[in-house]
Scaffold this motif. Structure first.
Motif, PDB file in Angstrom:
ATOM      1  N   LEU A 150       0.840  -1.196   0.000  1.00 27.12           N
ATOM      2  CA  LEU A 150       0.000   0.000   0.000  1.00 27.12           C
ATOM      3  C   LEU A 150       0.878   1.251   0.000  1.00 27.12           C
ATOM      4  O   LEU A 150       0.649   2.191  -0.754  1.00 27.12           O
ATOM      5  N   ASN A 151       1.940   1.225   0.838  1.00 26.23           N
ATOM      6  CA  ASN A 151       2.835   2.382   0.890  1.00 26.23           C
ATOM      7  C   ASN A 151       3.534   2.605  -0.435  1.00 26.23           C
ATOM      8  O   ASN A 151       3.763   3.738  -0.843  1.00 26.23           O
ATOM      9  N   TYR A 152       3.898   1.484  -1.106  1.00 28.04           N
ATOM     10  CA  TYR A 152       4.559   1.591  -2.413  1.00 28.04           C
ATOM     11  C   TYR A 152       3.617   2.229  -3.425  1.00 28.04           C
ATOM     12  O   TYR A 152       4.022   3.087  -4.215  1.00 28.04           O
ATOM     13  N   LEU A 153       2.320   1.842  -3.361  1.00 22.94           N
ATOM     14  CA  LEU A 153       1.322   2.432  -4.263  1.00 22.94           C
ATOM     15  C   LEU A 153       1.228   3.939  -4.046  1.00 22.94           C
ATOM     16  O   LEU A 153       1.233   4.720  -4.999  1.00 22.94           O
ATOM     17  N   TYR A 154       1.186   4.372  -2.763  1.00 21.94           N
ATOM     18  CA  TYR A 154       1.098   5.805  -2.480  1.00 21.94           C
ATOM     19  C   TYR A 154       2.390   6.508  -2.865  1.00 21.94           C
ATOM     20  O   TYR A 154       2.367   7.587  -3.456  1.00 21.94           O
ATOM     21  N   LEU A 172      -9.267   7.972   6.445  1.00 21.14           N
ATOM     22  CA  LEU A 172     -10.013   6.844   7.013  1.00 21.14           C
ATOM     23  C   LEU A 172      -9.991   5.668   6.044  1.00 21.14           C
ATOM     24  O   LEU A 172      -9.754   4.520   6.448  1.00 21.14           O
ATOM     25  N   THR A 173     -10.243   5.937   4.753  1.00 17.80           N
ATOM     26  CA  THR A 173     -10.225   4.848   3.781  1.00 17.80           C
ATOM     27  C   THR A 173      -8.788   4.561   3.318  1.00 17.80           C
ATOM     28  O   THR A 173      -8.326   3.434   3.394  1.00 17.80           O
ATOM     29  N   ALA A 174      -8.091   5.601   2.867  1.00 16.03           N
ATOM     30  CA  ALA A 174      -6.767   5.387   2.274  1.00 16.03           C
ATOM     31  C   ALA A 174      -5.742   4.942   3.312  1.00 16.03           C
ATOM     32  O   ALA A 174      -4.871   4.122   3.011  1.00 16.03           O
ATOM     33  N   GLY A 175      -5.834   5.467   4.533  1.00 15.63           N
ATOM     34  CA  GLY A 175      -4.822   5.156   5.539  1.00 15.63           C
ATOM     35  C   GLY A 175      -5.214   4.016   6.448  1.00 15.63           C
ATOM     36  O   GLY A 175      -4.446   3.078   6.667  1.00 15.63           O
ATOM     37  N   HIS A 176      -6.432   4.086   7.012  1.00 16.57           N
ATOM     38  CA  HIS A 176      -6.799   3.103   8.034  1.00 16.57           C
ATOM     39  C   HIS A 176      -7.374   1.824   7.431  1.00 16.57           C
ATOM     40  O   HIS A 176      -7.054   0.731   7.864  1.00 16.57           O
ATOM     41  N   LEU A 177      -8.239   1.968   6.405  1.00 18.15           N
ATOM     42  CA  LEU A 177      -8.858   0.778   5.820  1.00 18.15           C
ATOM     43  C   LEU A 177      -7.983   0.177   4.723  1.00 18.15           C
ATOM     44  O   LEU A 177      -8.055  -1.020   4.444  1.00 18.15           O
ATOM     45  N   PHE A 192      -7.575   2.887  -1.592  1.00 20.17           N
ATOM     46  CA  PHE A 192      -7.159   4.184  -2.119  1.00 20.17           C
ATOM     47  C   PHE A 192      -8.321   4.824  -2.864  1.00 20.17           C
ATOM     48  O   PHE A 192      -8.538   4.585  -4.034  1.00 20.17           O
ATOM     49  N   ASP A 193      -9.121   5.650  -2.132  1.00 17.81           N
ATOM     50  CA  ASP A 193     -10.298   6.303  -2.711  1.00 17.81           C
ATOM     51  C   ASP A 193      -9.835   7.504  -3.529  1.00 17.81           C
ATOM     52  O   ASP A 193      -9.637   8.595  -3.006  1.00 17.81           O
ATOM     53  N   PHE A 194      -9.716   7.305  -4.849  1.00 26.08           N
ATOM     54  CA  PHE A 194      -9.186   8.371  -5.701  1.00 26.08           C
ATOM     55  C   PHE A 194     -10.294   9.268  -6.232  1.00 26.08           C
ATOM     56  O   PHE A 194     -10.075  10.114  -7.071  1.00 26.08           O
ATOM     57  N   ALA A 245     -10.642  -2.991  13.578  1.00 30.97           N
ATOM     58  CA  ALA A 245     -11.087  -3.860  12.473  1.00 30.97           C
ATOM     59  C   ALA A 245     -10.516  -3.361  11.147  1.00 30.97           C
ATOM     60  O   ALA A 245     -10.038  -4.153  10.326  1.00 30.97           O
ATOM     61  N   TRP A 246     -10.532  -2.033  10.931  1.00 29.65           N
ATOM     62  CA  TRP A 246      -9.991  -1.478   9.682  1.00 29.65           C
ATOM     63  C   TRP A 246      -8.525  -1.844   9.532  1.00 29.65           C
ATOM     64  O   TRP A 246      -8.079  -2.232   8.459  1.00 29.65           O
ATOM     65  N   HIS A 247      -7.770  -1.698  10.632  1.00 19.17           N
ATOM     66  CA  HIS A 247      -6.341  -1.996  10.545  1.00 19.17           C
ATOM     67  C   HIS A 247      -6.118  -3.478  10.222  1.00 19.17           C
ATOM     68  O   HIS A 247      -5.238  -3.827   9.451  1.00 19.17           O
ATOM     69  N   ALA A 248      -6.959  -4.339  10.817  1.00 17.87           N
ATOM     70  CA  ALA A 248      -6.835  -5.771  10.538  1.00 17.87           C
ATOM     71  C   ALA A 248      -7.119  -6.050   9.061  1.00 17.87           C
ATOM     72  O   ALA A 248      -6.410  -6.817   8.402  1.00 17.87           O
ATOM     73  N   ILE A 249      -8.166  -5.373   8.517  1.00 26.34           N
ATOM     74  CA  ILE A 249      -8.522  -5.581   7.112  1.00 26.34           C
ATOM     75  C   ILE A 249      -7.401  -5.057   6.217  1.00 26.34           C
ATOM     76  O   ILE A 249      -7.016  -5.688   5.234  1.00 26.34           O
ATOM     77  N   ARG A 250      -6.846  -3.893   6.573  1.00 25.90           N
ATOM     78  CA  ARG A 250      -5.774  -3.294   5.773  1.00 25.90           C
ATOM     79  C   ARG A 250      -4.552  -4.218   5.731  1.00 25.90           C
ATOM     80  O   ARG A 250      -3.957  -4.431   4.688  1.00 25.90           O
ATOM     81  N   ASP A 251      -4.209  -4.788   6.908  1.00 28.20           N
ATOM     82  CA  ASP A 251      -2.967  -5.559   6.963  1.00 28.20           C
ATOM     83  C   ASP A 251      -3.129  -6.938   6.347  1.00 28.20           C
ATOM     84  O   ASP A 251      -2.183  -7.471   5.775  1.00 28.20           O
TER      85      ASP A 251
END
Lengths: 294, 332
Positions: A93-97, B48-53, B56-58, B190-196
């Protein structure tokens, strides 16, 4: 009926340029997972270089065209070596950003740099083609548009043969399919990246000099071009060459049809609406790549 | 320094800076700070979406525009007060966010990026072409400036630079409170778990789709809040509110500040609003230099500026130890 044929031909010409841009993006994304936001700026820069060489310095058009494309390709190699290569490491994700921000920064530098050098007023590239249209079965074809369409088709065909039949092409495809395995059998993946980034930017550059010859050249022309190229890549299926080519022609023709039959103002929105529609039905695009997206 | 100490320190610095701004009372500085505060709300929302979840909401600026247009239409056409229109704008943005989510939350990675971006682009062209409602490219002009009488403080008006700054900072405080509340709750974990690791998160019973909808709804609501305050502040809403430039700016704020951190988006917002102003001395080289600074920032602070620890370099007598690389996770 003749208008319909005319619309389709116009769409095919624009679509050929979209296909070139999208193929370039696909190569860069497929090998390096880089979403290259500066792609359109390479396209713009090549058009300006052609303008500089042919209109200002008086170099013949057919000499200036390859020089412009190759110079931009060389710049692409420099960008890969000095910038993109250093952003690896960290999470996906960091690489994408990181790559997004770096290429956005690059696009700001190139776009505003071009404006400082050439100014904001649109320029026209003097073209060696006759302006008299060729009449073919009642359909008028302008020679410059025919040149754009034929050149694009030839380049795409050569690229396809190169990728399928040559050693370098096999190496690129191997790295494309599985980077770790390719490195494991001793392929120089780092140098393949540089080759691919240069090649990808050259395809954008070619689209730039071709469309720049038919339309006008201005510093902000790359912005919408980048977005269109992304649309095409998603439409066709991320990381798929046949998808990028089919998507390019599909977008070109549907835009041209929309401009002719729905509304010229909504022309640029059509592509994005088509993308949403396609993704709702086929979340991986029309012709998805065999390669697994990591 | 622990996270809590740093956040308290950050809040203390922010309060000091805000107080200094009101005391100096310079219209130009307050204008930059007002825009910084409004965009900080958006950066918090996108984070919230791009960082925590980790999605990448563009097309995030969509909600900024929906908030702006809802406020403009309700105040100009229906005669609502700005405060009432603001609440409606937030609700409208949340509703649009949930609808967009139905399509985009089935997608991941680059597909999610382009699909969200496609919604933004379609909204931009609809705003230009749906002239009966949006007045086309000319936009909706002459929104009434927010103004209210507060007990003990007196009259607060957005036409007055200090009043506008006060309104924007109040909005930012609300956004900070909301983000703090959700990120420090079970939803944030939960968001962090989903992100990782989304598959792993699902395997321990985390409903990824439900939590993703929650993140999208809250972030859309913050976008609507920012859009409504922005519309009240500038008094005009045109299709340019959906402009790609805004999207790039908010993304820069989040990434330059630090994705997935609490203070990063706020620090990033004020940096991205201030640095181009400082570069005005460079005149026509302003934007090229700004572009080079972005590249430098991402090369030297890939985790964002709030991850830099300058005081570590300042500690005398201690050798600088390179950070220990994280242990590679593999099959046991």
């Amino acid at each position: 009926m003749e208008t319909l044929v005319q619309q389709v031909l116009d769409g095919l010409m624009i679509g050929a340029a979209y296909a070139l841009m999208a193929t370039g993006l696909t190569i860069i994304f497929g090998l390096m997972d880089v979403v290259n936001f500066a792609h359109g700026e390479f396209y713009m820069l090549a058009a300006f270089l052609l303008f500089q060489l042919s209109a200002v310095m008086g170099v013949p058009y057919f000499v200036a065209l390859p020089v412009a494309v190759l110079s931009v390709g060389a710049l692409g190699v420099v960008v890969q070596r000095t910038l993109v290569r250093r952003l690896r490491g960290g999470s996906r994700l960091n690489y994408l950003y990181a790559t997004s921000i770096a290429t956005i920064g690059l696009s700001i530098v190139l776009q505003n740099g071009a404006q400082l050098v050439w100014g904001a007023v649109p320029k026209s590239i003097p073209q060696p083609f006759p302006t008299e249209p060729i009449l073919l079965a009642g359909v008028a074809l302008s020679p410059v548009r025919l040149f754009i369409l034929l050149t694009s088709i030839v380049v795409i065909a050569v690229l396809g043969i190169g990728l399928m039949r040559t050693l370098a092409g096999r190496m690129v495809r191997a790295t494309f399919q599985d980077r770790e395995a390719a490195a494991l059998i001793g392929l120089p993946v780092d140098r393949i990246d540089a080759l691919a980034f240069g090649g990808g930017t050259m395809l954008a550059a070619l689209a730039g000099v071709l469309l720049g010859s038919a339309f006008q050249v201005y510093p902000t022309m790359g912005g919408l071009a980048t977005l269109k190229a992304f649309t095409v890549v998603i439409l066709g299926g991320m990381g798929s060459f046949p998808g990028a080519i089919a998507g390019g022609f599909l977008l070109g023709v549907s835009e041209s049809m929309a401009a002719g039959y729905i509304s010229a103002g909504l022309k640029d929105a059509i592509g994005f609406a088509v993308v949403v529609a396609v993704l709702m039905i086929r979340p991986t695009g029309l012709l998805p790549a065999v390669r697994r997206l990591r | 320094m622990s996270a809590r100490v740093r956040i308290s320190l950050g809040l203390a610095v922010a309060t000091g800076a805000a107080a200094a701004l009101f005391i100096v009372d310079d219209a130009y500085l307050m204008r930059i700070a007002t825009l910084g505060a409004i965009f900080a709300i958006l950066a918090l929302g996108l984070n919230l979406t791009a960082g925590h979840l980790g999605l990448f909401d563009f097309g995030y600026i969509l909600y900024f525009g929906i908030g702006g247009y809802t406020t403009a239409l309700l105040t100009l056409r229906a005669g609502w007060s700005w405060e009432a229109a603001l609440v409606a704008s937030v609700l409208m943005s949340v509703a649009v966010g949930l609808l967009v989510g139905v399509v985009v939350l089935r997608l991941r990675g680059p597909y999610f990026v382009i699909a969200t971006f496609s919604f933004l682009t379609v909204a931009y062209y609809v705003a230009i072409n749906w002239k009966e409602v949006t007045n086309g490219p000319l936009g909706l002009i002459g929104l009434p400036a927010p103004a209210f009488n507060l007990p003990a403080i007196g009259r607060v008006e957005a036409l007055d630079p200090a009043g506008a700054l006060a309104i924007a900072l109040t909005g930012l405080l609300i956004a900070v409170a909301v983000v703090w509340r959700v990120v420090e709750s079970g939803a944030g974990r939960a968001w962090h778990a989903i992100r990782d690791n989304e598959d792993l998160a699902a395997s321990v019973g985390i409903d990824a789709t439900a939590y993703a909808f929650l993140a999208l709804a809250v972030s859309a609501g913050l976008g609507g809040l920012g859009g409504s305050i922005y519309a009240g502040y500038v008094g005009i809403v045109t299709p340019e509110i959906f402009a790609f430039g805004h999207m790039v700016n908010v993304l820069l704020m989040v990434v330059i500040g630090g994705t997935g951190t609490f203070l990063g988006p706020i620090v990033g917002a004020f940096l991205v609003e201030t640095v181009p102003e400082l570069l005005r001395v460079a005149e026509s080289f302003r934007l090229p230099i700004f572009g080079l600074l972005l590249i430098a920032a991402i090369l030297f602070a890939p985790q964002g500026v709030v991850s830099l620890r300058p005081w570590r370099a300042l500690r005398a007598g201690r050798p600088r130890v390179p950070p220990v690389p994280p242990v590679e996770e593999g099959p046991a």
